[in-house]
Design a protein around this motif. Sequence first.
Motif, PDB file in Angstrom:
ATOM      1  N   VAL A  93       0.000   2.438   5.436  1.00 54.74           N
ATOM      2  CA  VAL A  93       0.281   2.262   4.007  1.00 54.74           C
ATOM      3  C   VAL A  93      -0.769   3.001   3.183  1.00 54.74           C
ATOM      4  O   VAL A  93      -1.875   3.277   3.650  1.00 54.74           O
ATOM      5  N   VAL A  94      -0.372   3.340   1.952  1.00 51.73           N
ATOM      6  CA  VAL A  94      -1.313   3.898   0.989  1.00 51.73           C
ATOM      7  C   VAL A  94      -1.225   3.063  -0.280  1.00 51.73           C
ATOM      8  O   VAL A  94      -0.141   2.615  -0.674  1.00 51.73           O
ATOM      9  N   TYR A  95      -2.371   2.811  -0.887  1.00 52.63           N
ATOM     10  CA  TYR A  95      -2.420   2.114  -2.161  1.00 52.63           C
ATOM     11  C   TYR A  95      -2.727   3.131  -3.264  1.00 52.63           C
ATOM     12  O   TYR A  95      -3.708   3.878  -3.189  1.00 52.63           O
ATOM     13  N   CYS A  96      -1.849   3.166  -4.258  1.00 56.13           N
ATOM     14  CA  CYS A  96      -1.989   4.103  -5.375  1.00 56.13           C
ATOM     15  C   CYS A  96      -2.235   3.345  -6.677  1.00 56.13           C
ATOM     16  O   CYS A  96      -1.811   2.193  -6.832  1.00 56.13           O
ATOM     17  N   GLU A  97      -2.879   4.015  -7.586  1.00 53.49           N
ATOM     18  CA  GLU A  97      -3.065   3.457  -8.921  1.00 53.49           C
ATOM     19  C   GLU A  97      -2.054   4.112  -9.848  1.00 53.49           C
ATOM     20  O   GLU A  97      -1.990   5.341  -9.945  1.00 53.49           O
ATOM     21  N   HIS A  98      -1.246   3.291 -10.514  1.00 54.89           N
ATOM     22  CA  HIS A  98      -0.223   3.799 -11.413  1.00 54.89           C
ATOM     23  C   HIS A  98      -0.197   2.943 -12.671  1.00 54.89           C
ATOM     24  O   HIS A  98       0.151   1.758 -12.627  1.00 54.89           O
ATOM     25  N   GLN A  99      -0.588   3.551 -13.789  1.00 52.59           N
ATOM     26  CA  GLN A  99      -0.610   2.863 -15.081  1.00 52.59           C
ATOM     27  C   GLN A  99      -1.384   1.543 -15.001  1.00 52.59           C
ATOM     28  O   GLN A  99      -0.954   0.502 -15.507  1.00 52.59           O
ATOM     29  N   GLY A 100      -2.520   1.606 -14.296  1.00 51.42           N
ATOM     30  CA  GLY A 100      -3.385   0.442 -14.198  1.00 51.42           C
ATOM     31  C   GLY A 100      -2.987  -0.570 -13.143  1.00 51.42           C
ATOM     32  O   GLY A 100      -3.688  -1.570 -12.966  1.00 51.42           O
ATOM     33  N   GLU A 101      -1.881  -0.324 -12.453  1.00 54.36           N
ATOM     34  CA  GLU A 101      -1.433  -1.256 -11.421  1.00 54.36           C
ATOM     35  C   GLU A 101      -1.628  -0.656 -10.036  1.00 54.36           C
ATOM     36  O   GLU A 101      -1.652   0.559  -9.857  1.00 54.36           O
ATOM     37  N   ARG A 102      -1.764  -1.522  -9.039  1.00 55.63           N
ATOM     38  CA  ARG A 102      -1.949  -1.126  -7.652  1.00 55.63           C
ATOM     39  C   ARG A 102      -0.587  -1.138  -6.953  1.00 55.63           C
ATOM     40  O   ARG A 102       0.088  -2.157  -6.896  1.00 55.63           O
ATOM     41  N   VAL A 103      -0.186   0.039  -6.436  1.00 50.70           N
ATOM     42  CA  VAL A 103       1.135   0.200  -5.839  1.00 50.70           C
ATOM     43  C   VAL A 103       0.988   0.461  -4.344  1.00 50.70           C
ATOM     44  O   VAL A 103       0.202   1.320  -3.927  1.00 50.70           O
ATOM     45  N   ARG A 104       1.740  -0.273  -3.537  1.00 51.40           N
ATOM     46  CA  ARG A 104       1.696  -0.129  -2.083  1.00 51.40           C
ATOM     47  C   ARG A 104       2.897   0.688  -1.619  1.00 51.40           C
ATOM     48  O   ARG A 104       4.037   0.402  -1.979  1.00 51.40           O
ATOM     49  N   ILE A 105       2.625   1.724  -0.792  1.00 51.01           N
ATOM     50  CA  ILE A 105       3.693   2.568  -0.253  1.00 51.01           C
ATOM     51  C   ILE A 105       3.515   2.654   1.259  1.00 51.01           C
ATOM     52  O   ILE A 105       2.447   3.035   1.746  1.00 51.01           O
TER      53      ILE A 105
END
Length: 729
Positions: free
Chosen positions: A482-494
């Motif tokens: 998995v990768v954790y991304c920052e998007h508009q201040g939120e933490r997104v898991r992919i």
Amino acid sequence: MNAKKWLTILAIVVVVVVFWSSGAQEYLTLDALKAHQQSLDAWIVDHAWLAVGGYMVIYIAVTALSLPGATIMTLAGGAFFGNVYGLAAVSVASTIGASIAFLVARFLARDTLREKYASTVARMDRGIEKDGAFYLATLRLVPAFPFFLINIAMGLTAMRLRTYALVSWAAMLPGTFVYVNAGTQLAQIESTGDIVSADLLLSFALLGLFPLIAKFVVGFIRRRRVYAGWQKPTSFDYNLLVIGGGSAGLVSAYIAAAVKAKVALIEQHKMGGDCLNTGCVPSKALIRSAKAADTLRHANRYGLEAVPVKGSFKAIMDRVQNVIAKVEPHDSPERYQKLGVDCISGHASFVSPWELEVTHSDGHTERLTARSIVVATGGKPAMPPIPGLAEMEPLNSDNLWSLETQPERLLVLGGGPIGSELAHAFARLGSQVIQVEMADRLLMKEDSDVSALIKSQFEQDGIDVRLGHAAKEFAIEDGEKVVYCEHQGERVRIAFDQVLVAVGRAANTRELGLDKIGVETLPNGTVPVEEDMSMRYPNVFACGDVAGPYQFTHAAAHQAWYAAVNGLFGQFKRFQVDYRVMPWVTFTSPEVARVGLSETEAKEQGVAYEVTRYGLDDLDRAIAESADHGFIKVLTQPGKDKILGAVVVGTHAGEILAEFTLAMKHGLGLNKILGTIHPYPTWNESAKFAAGEWKRAHAPQGVLNLLEKLHGWRRGKDTKESRSVYAPD
């Protein structure tokens, strides 16, 4: 910004406004100088010291505030005070004025620059500490560089004021003498007969020759300085040594062999470099297989029955390797040896500006010398320092080609050309692709309308495009990557199966020993080069990915010509690389091809332009092939057909672009393209139709109205009468 800085800015603005509003600039002209010469001469005789002091104060103010008129003031110094006193007054006043400008620029902007760009300023300061005085002297000696820009630019560095003032004074002295001497002769012009006097002609000759003489002196000093401490060999093994067997190195070696120079090409891996083995050739082979899969999957577009695509990914990759093997003889050692190139398999590093230590593949070492050396070692994929990424065993454009099993879920990190090409290819081959890009759109070097069209096509083809996502951390959770991304201040898991990293490239310069000859690399590994492709030493050159600014095979070949020719014949004439017309293509589907300025670049650079647009949905050939999507956009000068830039988005965009590239290279406008016969139906007709759109938008309406009246008169009709409309009974 503190109060003192604001007060300084306010004071400068007030003085400049007063200068222009009072009309003071009208007195700093040659005509004004001649008009008041006699009266000023008489006053100066009675008030000599006051005149010199007042003149210097005005000169200091003009120089310090970067006001126009410094050249006229210099001529006036010679006209009113003669060579000796005029030279003394001008040289002292100009140095003081330049130093004040230097200090003001430092006071206003140095701290801010250092805060915002700390690493860049630190590197700049190291360079100034090492070579600053020499480069300042170079700039001062050549009058082509605006002196006020030099004052400001140097003020932003860490150069000491004393060094700046002394070097400026000494380096400006020759040019100051030329202009002061010219002023003494201009002061003697009373009739047209005086214009052809020997003294005046000598003054103008000095003015014309000074830049050439200064250029020669600067070149001589620079050569002596950079080679200080090195012992040049009395004889050489080669005329040219080339490090790297990629596109740039192969072209350099080919040119040297073609003109019968003795040349050696040193390559430690595979001949052909990235382009043949891991770049252009394999990627285009993979993209073609992906296009075939898409055609089969959507055969209903062509009146056929769509079929599910089945095949072996290993077979696809085997085809890629077969394509490489088929092209490989073009770049093989055997071919180049037949051309007269000594091909050496091994690693090279610098010993001196003329000598390399070569470690051969069998382990033995030797030292080789050459009059000139070309560095063409190419680049490699850059790996961002993201926590956990290394543990994912990431794919990149180098190691991708050893894959035998197709990833079911492929995460593509990067939305540039390489990432977009490979993301689209794998999606068409059946992978579930998630493309992550931290910017707000794909292909950031292109205009937003281009990016939007590509994104739309990607999403239609099933790519999950995640814009504005910055990858922050990779991990393995319950056996899943998995990768954790920052998007508009939120933490997104992919979640994904394999990750392909395509976030840029770095130059291969680390093991060349460039530090031994005093060459510092930039953060991405590239080396600073001059316009003749030389780096620091006039006989050492770089081209291709190691030189930048473009990382294209065709750009590398273009640079290689200049490196090779200047390396072989630079003592007689040097050629400066020409980047004015540099095309490139991103091989997504549709393709994106561009040359020259984009709209975004034109706006950023303040270039006035007009836009002509032609939709490929209007092109007969595109309609016949069910590929009627995309557009051509051409930027031209306002009211003129001169092309500033062109972008083509669509099928065969790379081939269509060639016509615009040729036109720009040779100064041909859209009218010439419009007047060229294009076979029907072809894709290249679109270039003609784009030119036709420009012509219609610039049709002379006044002339057309007159012609309408002429034709009506010839028909015997009153053009003012309303046209009748046929209506059936």
